[in-house]
Design a protein around this motif. Structure first.
Motif, mmCIF file in Angstrom:
data_model
loop_
_atom_site.group_PDB
_atom_site.id
_atom_site.type_symbol
_atom_site.label_atom_id
_atom_site.label_comp_id
_atom_site.label_asym_id
_atom_site.label_seq_id
_atom_site.Cartn_x
_atom_site.Cartn_y
_atom_site.Cartn_z
ATOM 1 N N LEU A 146 0.188 3.754 -2.621
ATOM 2 C CA LEU A 146 -1.034 4.566 -2.539
ATOM 3 C C LEU A 146 -0.829 5.821 -1.682
ATOM 4 N N ASN A 147 0.393 5.988 -1.207
ATOM 5 C CA ASN A 147 0.681 7.153 -0.352
ATOM 6 C C ASN A 147 1.444 8.239 -1.089
ATOM 7 N N THR A 185 0.819 -1.229 0.000
ATOM 8 C CA THR A 185 0.000 0.000 0.000
ATOM 9 C C THR A 185 0.846 1.269 0.000
ATOM 10 N N THR A 195 1.506 10.760 -5.040
ATOM 11 C CA THR A 195 0.600 11.277 -6.075
ATOM 12 C C THR A 195 1.198 11.059 -7.460
ATOM 13 N N GLU A 199 -12.551 7.523 -4.524
ATOM 14 C CA GLU A 199 -12.113 8.648 -3.698
ATOM 15 C C GLU A 199 -10.633 8.504 -3.343
ATOM 16 N N GLN A 200 -10.239 7.288 -2.993
ATOM 17 C CA GLN A 200 -8.835 7.033 -2.642
ATOM 18 C C GLN A 200 -7.930 7.291 -3.856
ATOM 19 N N LEU A 201 -8.363 6.830 -5.037
ATOM 20 C CA LEU A 201 -7.543 7.029 -6.234
ATOM 21 C C LEU A 201 -7.426 8.517 -6.578
ATOM 22 N N ASP A 203 -15.648 4.475 -2.497
ATOM 23 C CA ASP A 203 -14.510 4.591 -1.572
ATOM 24 C C ASP A 203 -13.191 4.450 -2.329
ATOM 25 N N VAL A 204 -13.154 3.496 -3.260
ATOM 26 C CA VAL A 204 -11.925 3.268 -4.021
ATOM 27 C C VAL A 204 -11.634 4.454 -4.936
ATOM 28 N N GLN A 240 -7.430 10.942 -4.595
ATOM 29 C CA GLN A 240 -6.488 11.566 -3.665
ATOM 30 C C GLN A 240 -5.039 11.297 -4.079
ATOM 31 N N CYS A 241 -4.833 10.281 -4.911
ATOM 32 C CA CYS A 241 -3.487 9.946 -5.387
ATOM 33 C C CYS A 241 -3.162 10.636 -6.717
#
Ligand SMILES: [Zn+2]
Length: 212
Positions: free
Chosen positions: A118-119, A115, A121, A142-144, A139-140, A146-147
């Protein structure tokens, strides 16, 4: 996707090994989902993916992925860095993009689960034939997002349902690992929700861009 409670039973499988499987439709964003009780266990799901023979050298598989890669490349600056989310048992799209000068990391919940990727950009993220397997796509996504850097690109490849007649005859819904089905309205909804620009490229490829 949108979280509103206005869902209805849209279709129920009448035959075959998936008989009784239910498909619920959101009346707002038009996402169709299979309820948890009718989904596979993670172990059974992975067993099916293990069986996929995605050969990175297979020209047919490469040309399938090029329907996403080529339009993405035309939008990227040289050296743009990306992530292939849901890279699967035989990562190929990431190799193709890296070979072409757009270095691409990979993440996969089963096959590349580090992971750390995923931290950070990226200039672009690809998500091909993945989102239909995910129980909580909002949710996924949104996470993507943010990257992604401002003005970054998200390529989604997933087949879209059109109407009940189309859905009834649709092979895509017969894959037991497919549990979330997007409509064009679902893409429109998420683009508006997250302020993304949309380019519809075909009936299964869309490119979204975050605000500059
Ligand atoms: Zn909804």
């Amino acid at each position: 996707m949108c979280g509103t409670p206005h869902t209805e039973l849209f279709y129920q499988q009448t035959r075959g090994t998936l008989q009784g499987r239910e498909f619920w439709r959101c009346q707002n964003c038009q996402l169709i989902q299979v309820p948890a009780v009718h989904r596979l266990s993670l172990a059974d799901e992975k067993a099916i993916y293990d069986y996929h023979e995605n050969d990175p050298q297979d020209p047919h598989y490469r040309s399938f992925l090029d329907r996403a890669a080529v339009p993405l490349q035309s939008r990227l600056h040289s050296g743009a860095q990306g992530l292939d989310f849901g890279s699967g048992p035989g990562p190929t799209l990431s190799l193709m993009l890296t070979e072409r000068g757009f270095p691409c990391a990979i993440y996969d919940v089963f096959y590349a689960p580090d992971t750390k990727v995923l931290n950070t950009t990226y200039d672009y993220i690809t998500c091909t034939e993945v989102i239909e397997h995910i129980a909580a796509p909002a949710d996924v996504l949104e996470q993507l997002l943010q990257c992604l850097k401002p003005g970054g690109w998200l390529v989604l490849m997933t087949k879209r349902w059109r109407d009940l007649a189309h859905f009834k005859g649709w092979n895509y819904r017969n894959d037991p690992t497919h549990i979330s089905f997007f409509h064009q309205h679902t893409i429109d909804w998420l683009a508006q929700h997250w302020s993304l620009r949309i380019d519809y490229l075909s009936d299964d490829v869309v490119i979204l861009q975050t605000k500059q």
